[in-house]
Design a protein around this motif. Structure first.
Motif, PDB file in Angstrom:
ATOM      1  N   LEU A 137       0.811  -1.219   0.000  1.00  0.00           N
ATOM      2  CA  LEU A 137       0.000   0.000   0.000  1.00  0.00           C
ATOM      3  C   LEU A 137       0.846   1.271   0.000  1.00  0.00           C
ATOM      4  O   LEU A 137       0.422   2.305  -0.527  1.00  0.00           O
ATOM      5  N   TYR A 138       2.051   1.215   0.541  1.00  0.00           N
ATOM      6  CA  TYR A 138       2.919   2.394   0.628  1.00  0.00           C
ATOM      7  C   TYR A 138       3.201   3.012  -0.742  1.00  0.00           C
ATOM      8  O   TYR A 138       3.124   4.230  -0.899  1.00  0.00           O
ATOM      9  N   TRP A 139       3.500   2.196  -1.726  1.00  0.00           N
ATOM     10  CA  TRP A 139       3.925   2.731  -3.028  1.00  0.00           C
ATOM     11  C   TRP A 139       2.806   3.449  -3.779  1.00  0.00           C
ATOM     12  O   TRP A 139       3.035   4.543  -4.321  1.00  0.00           O
ATOM     13  N   PRO A 140       1.581   2.919  -3.843  1.00  0.00           N
ATOM     14  CA  PRO A 140       0.506   3.706  -4.471  1.00  0.00           C
ATOM     15  C   PRO A 140       0.188   4.998  -3.707  1.00  0.00           C
ATOM     16  O   PRO A 140      -0.115   6.025  -4.319  1.00  0.00           O
ATOM     17  N   LEU A 141       0.258   4.943  -2.377  1.00  0.00           N
ATOM     18  CA  LEU A 141       0.033   6.165  -1.599  1.00  0.00           C
ATOM     19  C   LEU A 141       1.119   7.200  -1.880  1.00  0.00           C
ATOM     20  O   LEU A 141       0.824   8.395  -2.019  1.00  0.00           O
ATOM     21  N   LEU A 142       2.368   6.763  -1.975  1.00  0.00           N
ATOM     22  CA  LEU A 142       3.461   7.680  -2.314  1.00  0.00           C
ATOM     23  C   LEU A 142       3.252   8.278  -3.693  1.00  0.00           C
ATOM     24  O   LEU A 142       3.426   9.492  -3.886  1.00  0.00           O
ATOM     25  N   ALA A 143       2.853   7.461  -4.648  1.00  0.00           N
ATOM     26  CA  ALA A 143       2.606   7.957  -6.005  1.00  0.00           C
ATOM     27  C   ALA A 143       1.471   8.976  -6.005  1.00  0.00           C
ATOM     28  O   ALA A 143       1.574  10.029  -6.656  1.00  0.00           O
ATOM     29  N   TYR A 144       0.416   8.698  -5.270  1.00  0.00           N
ATOM     30  CA  TYR A 144      -0.706   9.630  -5.203  1.00  0.00           C
ATOM     31  C   TYR A 144      -0.297  10.964  -4.575  1.00  0.00           C
ATOM     32  O   TYR A 144      -0.618  12.028  -5.087  1.00  0.00           O
ATOM     33  N   LEU A 145       0.411  10.889  -3.460  1.00  0.00           N
ATOM     34  CA  LEU A 145       0.807  12.119  -2.774  1.00  0.00           C
ATOM     35  C   LEU A 145       1.866  12.899  -3.537  1.00  0.00           C
ATOM     36  O   LEU A 145       1.984  14.114  -3.365  1.00  0.00           O
ATOM     37  N   SER A 146       2.636  12.228  -4.365  1.00  0.00           N
ATOM     38  CA  SER A 146       3.690  12.896  -5.128  1.00  0.00           C
ATOM     39  C   SER A 146       3.185  13.492  -6.433  1.00  0.00           C
ATOM     40  O   SER A 146       3.873  14.312  -7.034  1.00  0.00           O
ATOM     41  N   THR A 147       2.008  13.094  -6.881  1.00  0.00           N
ATOM     42  CA  THR A 147       1.466  13.571  -8.152  1.00  0.00           C
ATOM     43  C   THR A 147       0.615  14.809  -7.895  1.00  0.00           C
ATOM     44  O   THR A 147      -0.505  14.718  -7.416  1.00  0.00           O
ATOM     45  N   ARG A 148       1.159  15.943  -8.224  1.00  0.00           N
ATOM     46  CA  ARG A 148       0.469  17.214  -7.957  1.00  0.00           C
ATOM     47  C   ARG A 148      -0.809  17.368  -8.776  1.00  0.00           C
ATOM     48  O   ARG A 148      -1.765  17.975  -8.326  1.00  0.00           O
ATOM     49  N   SER A 149      -0.837  16.840  -9.988  1.00  0.00           N
ATOM     50  CA  SER A 149      -2.008  17.035 -10.851  1.00  0.00           C
ATOM     51  C   SER A 149      -3.259  16.353 -10.310  1.00  0.00           C
ATOM     52  O   SER A 149      -4.368  16.757 -10.651  1.00  0.00           O
TER      53      SER A 149
END
Length: 167
Positions: A137-149
């Motif tokens: 779960l960590y990696w999708p959450l990181l991707a979501y939080l890192s994607t500003r758009s």
């Protein structure tokens, strides 16, 4: 949820490594992996840390960075660029460890690994499920939080709001 998954996955990965290798004679120095991780983290903070000039601050920042990327959400304008660079390197380091640490255990223990995994599953199945869930779960959450758009309207921090004034 993000920080919980991050810390849980990192701590559980090191605990799993230590528990799995505890009985191996050549792995008596299991703590060397954690020390090497800390030293590499301190190196990243020192090289890419920007304006941090004292060793005390570098070491103080490096300790929690072994288990959590504390530079991921730095909003201060004078620290933002360095924090983004450190955060990127810490993310790369965490991803590499996620692959390399189990690989080292697999190559070092061979067939004995599966017996130990079966024994650990019998006694600690719930913790293994929690650790695997947090790690995935960590990696999708990181991707979501890192994607500003994906959440641009929520991205204004206190410093940017003060700079922009009321519009």
């Amino acid at each position: 949820l993000f920080r919980t998954c991050e810390v849980t996955s990192r701590v559980c990965m090191f605990v799993a490594f230590m528990v799995t290798t505890r009985q191996e004679e050549e792995w008596r120095l299991w703590w060397c992996i954690l020390l090497a991780d800390f030293c590499f983290t301190a190196f990243i903070v020192t090289v890419f840390g920007g304006a941090e000039t004292t060793w005390f601050v570098r070491i103080l920042c490096s300790c929690p960075c072994v288990f959590a990327n504390i530079f991921a959400f730095t909003d201060a304008p004078n620290k933002r660029r360095a924090a983004k660079l450190v955060s990127r390197w810490l993310t790369i380091k965490h991803a590499a460890e996620l692959v390399l640490l189990p690989l080292v255990v697999f190559l070092g223990m061979g067939d004995r690994l599966w017996e130990d995994v079966e024994d650990n599953w019998k006694h600690h199945w719930f913790m293994i499920i929690v650790a695997l869930s947090a790690s995935v779960l960590y990696w999708p959450l990181l991707a979501y939080l890192s994607t500003r758009s994906l959440h641009r309207s929520n991205m204004t921090d206190i410093f940017s709001a003060c700079e922009n004034g009321s519009k």
